[in-house]
Design an enzyme around this catalytic site. Structure first.
Site, PDB file in Angstrom:
ATOM      1  N   SER A 217     -47.799 -14.903  30.113  1.00 26.58           N
ATOM      2  CA  SER A 217     -48.485 -15.957  30.844  1.00 26.58           C
ATOM      3  C   SER A 217     -49.932 -16.049  30.372  1.00 26.58           C
ATOM      4  CB  SER A 217     -48.437 -15.658  32.347  1.00 26.58           C
ATOM      5  OG  SER A 217     -49.204 -16.598  33.058  1.00 26.58           O
ATOM      6  N   GLU A 221     -53.085 -22.280  29.806  1.00 27.29           N
ATOM      7  CA  GLU A 221     -52.520 -22.635  28.506  1.00 27.29           C
ATOM      8  C   GLU A 221     -51.003 -22.514  28.466  1.00 27.29           C
ATOM      9  OE1 GLU A 221     -54.490 -20.550  25.377  1.00 27.29           O
ATOM     10  OE2 GLU A 221     -56.478 -20.949  26.197  1.00 27.29           O
ATOM     11  N   ASP A 249     -46.007 -16.362  40.035  1.00 27.58           N
ATOM     12  CA  ASP A 249     -44.766 -16.074  40.753  1.00 27.58           C
ATOM     13  C   ASP A 249     -43.811 -17.260  40.687  1.00 27.58           C
ATOM     14  OD1 ASP A 249     -46.137 -13.751  41.442  1.00 27.58           O
ATOM     15  OD2 ASP A 249     -46.911 -14.666  43.278  1.00 27.58           O
TER      16      ASP A 249
END
Length: 309
Positions: A217, A221, A249
């Site tokens: 992650s 971006e 999440d």
């Protein structure tokens, strides 16, 4: 049934103020509360997507009772939390309406006794046998062994349930070595694990440590993903301002729902990015804006590199 594990649950409290300024008093214009902790956020999003979800972990004290009372009103989520003597933590997100920025305050979790950890393991062993997939999410509360996630990964794999791990630090390092199906570190956790700050290199290095698929992650971006089938980048159409609490999440929920629905990886990643972006736009922590999700899903750019990892 999808099983989510949140060993360090929380009651998420979101305050909204007109402008956040240090060393002064503020009038709160809006307050919301939600059952929180990474796995509970994942469970809520999965249920909103139409999946049957069971949520386990720990809950205790007055905060835990409030959390469980609210969780009981969440359609599609079964409460399988294990009671403890300690008090479930609170997290406070303060949203500055003038800028859209969020300041996060996280309390420590309760101390888990050896007997409570054993009780959880017994409950988990029973639940994982009927799980289509498992999500192991978040920090470890005091008292839980640092190798806890590695043990839970091995238990899930022995039961034939694919498992996603979303944590950081030493629990991530040990958990990756147990060979989870998916790990989803953020950029900081990935660099801490591998020592590399170049995203593609760090993602490949993390996979070599044991995970079948690494989904990194990168915040605004988007996501990078690497496995034996290939490498992909998925990015939202534009930078979004809002409350990022729970955005990662929601990405986990997108990945897990795509897994159990047997979607191709590009579709899984597009769903994960769209859900994450729609969570940033939602007014409360751990929720997602359904209209924004529907609009963003077709706008997420997923590009592939032909070289396999």
């Amino acid at each position: 049934m999808i099983l989510t594990v949140t060993l360090n649950t929380a009651l998420d409290i979101t305050y909204r103020v007109r402008e956040l300024r240090p060393r002064t008093s503020h009038r709160v214009t809006e307050v919301t509360e939600r059952p929180g902790g990474k796995g509970l956020n994942v469970a809520r999003v999965l249920a909103a997507l139409g999946h049957e979800v069971t949520a386990t972990g720990f809950a205790g004290g007055a905060t835990g009772r409030s959390l469980r009372d609210q969780l009981s009103r969440t359609h599609g989520v079964v409460d399988a939390l294990v009671p403890v003597q300690g008090v479930t933590r609170r997290t406070v997100a303060v949203v500055d309406a003038s800028t859209g920025d969020t300041t996060q305050l996280n309390e420590p979790g309760p101390v888990i006794t050896p007997a409570e950890w054993s009780a959880f393991q017994e409950a988990y062993d029973d639940l994982v046998r009927s799980a289509a997939a498992v999500a192991l999410c978040g920090s470890l509360p005091p008292g839980v062994p640092v190798g806890a996630y590695a043990h839970l990964v091995r238990t899930a794999r022995a039961a034939g349930a694919p498992v996603l791990l979303d944590t950081g630090g030493e629990p991530l390092r040990r958990g990756v070595a147990a060979r989870p199906d998916i790990v989803k570190p953020n950029a900081y956790e990935l660099a801490e694990l591998t020592g590399s700050h170049e995203p593609w290199q760090a993602t490949r290095d993390a996979r070599r440590r044991g995970a079948h698929t690494v989904v990194a992650s990168l915040g605004a971006e988007g996501l990078l993903a690497v496995n034996t089938d290939g490498r992909w980048r998925a990015a939202p159409p534009r930078r979004l301002k809002g409350n990022p609490t729970g955005a990662g999440d929601s990405a986990v929920a997108g990945l897990l729902s795509g897994l159990v629905e047997h979607l191709p990886w590009p579709q899984r990643l597009a769903r994960a990015v769209a859900l994450s972006a729609a969570t940033v736009l939602a007014p409360a922590a751990g929720e997602f804006d359904r209209r924004a999700y529907a609009e963003l899903l077709d706008q997420v750019a997923v590009t592939a590199e032909t070289t396999a990892a």
